[in-house]
Motif scaffolding. Sequence first.
Motif, PDB file in Angstrom:
ATOM      1  N   VAL B 138      -7.248  52.318  13.252  1.00 32.62           N
ATOM      2  CA  VAL B 138      -7.389  51.295  14.300  1.00 32.62           C
ATOM      3  C   VAL B 138      -6.751  49.987  13.822  1.00 32.62           C
ATOM      4  O   VAL B 138      -6.668  49.717  12.627  1.00 32.62           O
ATOM      5  CB  VAL B 138      -8.871  51.058  14.696  1.00 32.62           C
ATOM      6  N   PHE B 139      -6.313  49.206  14.767  1.00 32.62           N
ATOM      7  CA  PHE B 139      -5.585  47.981  14.401  1.00 32.62           C
ATOM      8  C   PHE B 139      -5.764  46.920  15.492  1.00 32.62           C
ATOM      9  O   PHE B 139      -6.149  47.225  16.622  1.00 32.62           O
ATOM     10  CB  PHE B 139      -4.091  48.290  14.224  1.00 32.62           C
ATOM     11  N   TRP B 140      -5.478  45.689  15.096  1.00 35.54           N
ATOM     12  CA  TRP B 140      -5.431  44.572  16.051  1.00 35.54           C
ATOM     13  C   TRP B 140      -4.030  43.986  16.039  1.00 35.54           C
ATOM     14  O   TRP B 140      -3.425  43.861  14.967  1.00 35.54           O
ATOM     15  CB  TRP B 140      -6.393  43.449  15.612  1.00 35.54           C
ATOM     16  N   LEU B 141      -3.582  43.638  17.210  1.00 39.84           N
ATOM     17  CA  LEU B 141      -2.301  42.900  17.310  1.00 39.84           C
ATOM     18  C   LEU B 141      -2.579  41.556  17.946  1.00 39.84           C
ATOM     19  O   LEU B 141      -3.482  41.432  18.787  1.00 39.84           O
ATOM     20  CB  LEU B 141      -1.311  43.651  18.201  1.00 39.84           C
ATOM     21  N   ARG B 142      -1.774  40.576  17.526  1.00 46.51           N
ATOM     22  CA  ARG B 142      -1.866  39.299  18.259  1.00 46.51           C
ATOM     23  C   ARG B 142      -1.078  39.435  19.555  1.00 46.51           C
ATOM     24  O   ARG B 142      -0.319  40.369  19.744  1.00 46.51           O
ATOM     25  CB  ARG B 142      -1.264  38.182  17.406  1.00 46.51           C
ATOM     26  N   LEU B 143      -1.255  38.453  20.427  1.00 48.32           N
ATOM     27  CA  LEU B 143      -0.526  38.516  21.707  1.00 48.32           C
ATOM     28  C   LEU B 143       0.985  38.543  21.510  1.00 48.32           C
ATOM     29  O   LEU B 143       1.733  39.134  22.286  1.00 48.32           O
ATOM     30  CB  LEU B 143      -0.918  37.327  22.594  1.00 48.32           C
ATOM     31  N   ASP B 144       1.434  37.943  20.382  1.00 48.24           N
ATOM     32  CA  ASP B 144       2.885  37.912  20.138  1.00 48.24           C
ATOM     33  C   ASP B 144       3.390  39.177  19.448  1.00 48.24           C
ATOM     34  O   ASP B 144       4.558  39.289  19.099  1.00 48.24           O
ATOM     35  CB  ASP B 144       3.252  36.671  19.319  1.00 48.24           C
ATOM     36  N   GLY B 145       2.473  40.151  19.192  1.00 47.58           N
ATOM     37  CA  GLY B 145       2.902  41.441  18.611  1.00 47.58           C
ATOM     38  C   GLY B 145       2.787  41.500  17.105  1.00 47.58           C
ATOM     39  O   GLY B 145       3.201  42.505  16.501  1.00 47.58           O
ATOM     40  N   MET B 146       2.226  40.472  16.484  1.00 46.25           N
ATOM     41  CA  MET B 146       2.072  40.528  15.032  1.00 46.25           C
ATOM     42  C   MET B 146       0.818  41.342  14.683  1.00 46.25           C
ATOM     43  O   MET B 146      -0.196  41.230  15.360  1.00 46.25           O
ATOM     44  CB  MET B 146       1.931  39.126  14.454  1.00 46.25           C
ATOM     45  N   VAL B 147       0.923  42.166  13.621  1.00 48.74           N
ATOM     46  CA  VAL B 147      -0.234  42.956  13.211  1.00 48.74           C
ATOM     47  C   VAL B 147      -1.238  42.020  12.544  1.00 48.74           C
ATOM     48  O   VAL B 147      -0.944  41.380  11.541  1.00 48.74           O
ATOM     49  CB  VAL B 147       0.171  44.082  12.226  1.00 48.74           C
ATOM     50  N   GLU B 148      -2.424  41.953  13.143  1.00 41.09           N
ATOM     51  CA  GLU B 148      -3.414  41.011  12.648  1.00 41.09           C
ATOM     52  C   GLU B 148      -4.366  41.675  11.654  1.00 41.09           C
ATOM     53  O   GLU B 148      -4.758  41.076  10.656  1.00 41.09           O
ATOM     54  CB  GLU B 148      -4.214  40.480  13.848  1.00 41.09           C
ATOM     55  N   ARG B 149      -4.673  42.925  11.944  1.00 40.12           N
ATOM     56  CA  ARG B 149      -5.664  43.591  11.102  1.00 40.12           C
ATOM     57  C   ARG B 149      -5.507  45.106  11.251  1.00 40.12           C
ATOM     58  O   ARG B 149      -5.279  45.620  12.346  1.00 40.12           O
ATOM     59  CB  ARG B 149      -7.049  43.188  11.574  1.00 40.12           C
ATOM     60  N   VAL B 150      -5.647  45.820  10.117  1.00 38.21           N
ATOM     61  CA  VAL B 150      -5.596  47.290  10.160  1.00 38.21           C
ATOM     62  C   VAL B 150      -6.708  47.851   9.266  1.00 38.21           C
ATOM     63  O   VAL B 150      -7.147  47.178   8.333  1.00 38.21           O
ATOM     64  CB  VAL B 150      -4.239  47.852   9.650  1.00 38.21           C
ATOM     65  N   ASN B 151      -7.132  49.045   9.560  1.00 35.01           N
ATOM     66  CA  ASN B 151      -8.123  49.662   8.673  1.00 35.01           C
ATOM     67  C   ASN B 151      -7.437  50.628   7.695  1.00 35.01           C
ATOM     68  O   ASN B 151      -6.219  50.822   7.739  1.00 35.01           O
ATOM     69  CB  ASN B 151      -9.261  50.322   9.462  1.00 35.01           C
ATOM     70  N   LYS B 152      -8.253  51.247   6.816  1.00 35.54           N
ATOM     71  CA  LYS B 152      -7.698  52.047   5.716  1.00 35.54           C
ATOM     72  C   LYS B 152      -6.863  53.248   6.188  1.00 35.54           C
ATOM     73  O   LYS B 152      -5.789  53.509   5.639  1.00 35.54           O
ATOM     74  CB  LYS B 152      -8.848  52.530   4.821  1.00 35.54           C
ATOM     75  N   PRO B 153      -7.326  54.007   7.188  1.00 37.23           N
ATOM     76  CA  PRO B 153      -6.497  55.137   7.634  1.00 37.23           C
ATOM     77  C   PRO B 153      -5.092  54.722   8.076  1.00 37.23           C
ATOM     78  O   PRO B 153      -4.128  55.471   7.885  1.00 37.23           O
ATOM     79  CB  PRO B 153      -7.298  55.719   8.806  1.00 37.23           C
TER      80      PRO B 153
END
Lengths: 168, 728
Positions: B138-153
């Motif tokens: 699972v991951f989070w992106l900012r509105l501009d498409g930058m990867v904000e956060r990812v988990n270990k998998p």
Amino acid sequence: MNAFPEKKRVLWIEDGAITEVPYLAAPVITSGKYFLRIVNNVDDGLRQILKENYDVIIVDIRNLPGENKELQKIYRANRTARLGLNLLYTILKPDHEMALSSIPVKHAPTPEDTLKFGVLTVEEFSELREHFAELGLSQDVYSMKNRRLSKKALLELVDTIVDRQMQT
Amino acid sequence: MKELDRIRRAFRDGHFELLPIPVYLIKRDGTFLEANESARAFFCLQDGEGTLEQYNIGTFYKNGEEREQLVRRLDESDKGQEKLEAQFHVQRKDWRIELTCRPVADQNGHKIAYLDCLLDVYEEDRFSRLFDHLFEGVFWLRLDGMVERVNKPIVEMFHCARSEDVEGKMAAEFFASKDDWETLTKGLRKRGYIRKYRARLKRGPHSFIAEINLFGRKSSTSGRVIGYEGHIIDVSAQGALNRLLEQLGLGWFEIRHDEDGVDRLFDCNQTFLEVFGYDHRDEVEGKDVEKVNLERDKRRVFLKQLDEHFERGEPLIRYPLTVQNHKGEEKVVEMNVIRLETGRFGVVQDITEEARLKTRIEHLRADVGNMLHSFKNALGLLGDASGSVSASLGLDDQTDIGVDIPTIEDILKTTQEPAQELARLLQGLVTLRDDDWYGQAFSNVEWNNLGTQLGMLRNYQDAHISPAPEIQLAVLVESVIHIQAICRQVRKRTIAKDKIRDIQLKAGDIIRRVAARQWLHIQTEVLALNAEVSTASDYLSHGGPRKVPVVIPLSELLTHALEYVEEYARRKGIDIKKSPRHGEAKIYVIERGMVRVFTNLLMNAIKYSWTRDNEQRSWISVNTRATVEPEEKRNVVVVSIENHGVPITKEELDQGLIFLFGYRGIMSGDRGRPGTGIGLTDARETIDEHKGTIQITSRSADRSEPDNYNKPFITTVTVTLPVAPDAL
């Protein structure tokens, strides 16, 4: 026809699971003091007790049921059931829950009845202590079957019971 | 009032409406003056002119005193703005809130109001824990498409070492084709979410097919979209395989030949890394495999095995390998390797613990085998003594007792005459009691006892005294022993020696006859015990070092087994009936193991045979036949061994208990039969190894009482073994 009417009459209720039965029985017989009858299950034992007047009754606790349906039911439910205890309660404490309801005991047990009984069994005494207390039996009339069992073990147990009767 | 007015005007002009977090203005006593949209949504405040003033922030605190403490803290503070934490109860939920609070003062510097901004931290914390522990990427992106956060998998999916290797980068960089990213973002803008979008993503120098789900991430307070969240599934076949193998706790690897012919580790999963003692893929990926795992010698043998299998077009399956891993731990792994065009692919299972337990069991088993073997010495000593003891008991001439074990009744018959003779001699002795001189030979007690024993000798076969033959014999022996013991006590010079000697000789004769029977019985038991110990010892020590199968006629094999048991059967008085069609078919077996199996089965049949009819001898039957198994379509030989005796209960058969190691049948212990409880376990294992089957049935010989285990049962053991192929 009893060849030795003056002898004390001994009943041994033993299912014959031990191979030493003849060797334990022989010293009792050759002592010349006792007439020994052996029955191989609790039902036959109860019939003998109710029919004949025995001076000494030796009971094996792990025993076979015989033809009695009530005993057979208990045995079917648990192959290691201690049917010898059911016999003792039936004769010595007929109101107890372990007494058999299918056996009509004609008279209330007397102190003399209690003095007739002995137990020769594989159970440790600690496993039977509470029952002995409940039945009014003393530890003197208990003997354990084990590998070191002397061939005189049955004779000594019978002698002990007779001695106790004489003292009383 | 200028500052307060200025702030209120900013609210009314909508300046705070753009903020995705709740912002509000309250009087010193907590009455609401202004609130932006997020604040109104969060606190569920009615919108409208002048309506806000009916609400008070104090009512939203979980603990009213907490607000008073915060106000005191603000009063004492010199800072223009304070960061605080408070617990609110809003929308039927508890919220641990982080808020910034800016006091608003009048012209005299008195604090008359507060401008607050809220940040929900409670939900955030809970989500973080969930985020980090999810097995899916699972991951989070900012509105501009930058990867904000990812988990270990996700980190593992992209073969990265740390989350920082992914976070902070633009998501577009991970797409093999920019078109995919643009399609995705268009869809997001149009619908607000993307479901099951398949795209090729970059993974180092390689790529994989992934399924992507994305949707707007809203502020929990304002409900505004503040970014995107989603998850990625590696849907390539390899990805699916990886997930499956990981779930099974299996490691996998792929090795490829490079242009120089060097085998390099191309890819592997996390379990593989753990087994071989590596922390990260970087440590092994692309490395020459010779430098990755094995000692040279083991590697050479392993590669030879691989080549041999590959040349035959077969994968190498369940190849056990002991390796010293990168961290110095000794591991036992099972390798399963298949050839690929480009190299090979393998699955690794860590069986270190199983191997350790297996080794321990093997040692224990060998110890028990050796222990049993040592018993054979003691049994051998008994065998050595057999001749001399037999001779001393007069068994050599075999005139009056024979070598078969006589029955109790036989012994009673053969001792009847000596017992009567002894009684006659004893009667002669007892009549001397009243003589003044001879009467001194024994004490009164001893004379009385002799009289009692005389009575016994005359009546020991009287059913009133001794109801059963076994007891009659025991009474005879006991009585004779008494007589012997008393006669040894005779006072010297009272009775002629020859009188006492005649009694002792006759008594000795009776004892010898009984002892001879007992000795024959002991010999038979020793025979049985020897066979039990030998077969159990052989089984536990795996039948010695050589285990080479041979082609052998079934008849020859059965003859070997029958030779082992014939003496035992004869002594037990049991006939062995063999089928006339004694199988000439050949079987391909490890001879020693299979002879042991049939010896065990035959011994059981003899040992557990009995009959209540003394006139008729017991028997067991051994039948053989050749047939074709319809299901397997193979030629087999069938051996059936049947006996008439001790039952096996239905429960024991249905539950397969009789095949359990060390298990002895409920009814098997009667009459003191010796046994180890290993024979049938051995039989089934060995027959299984030969691709055969074993089946056991046991039914009452009396059909009217099928469940009466006090009656004899007919037990049939049926063994099926494949016929040796002609080519052998």
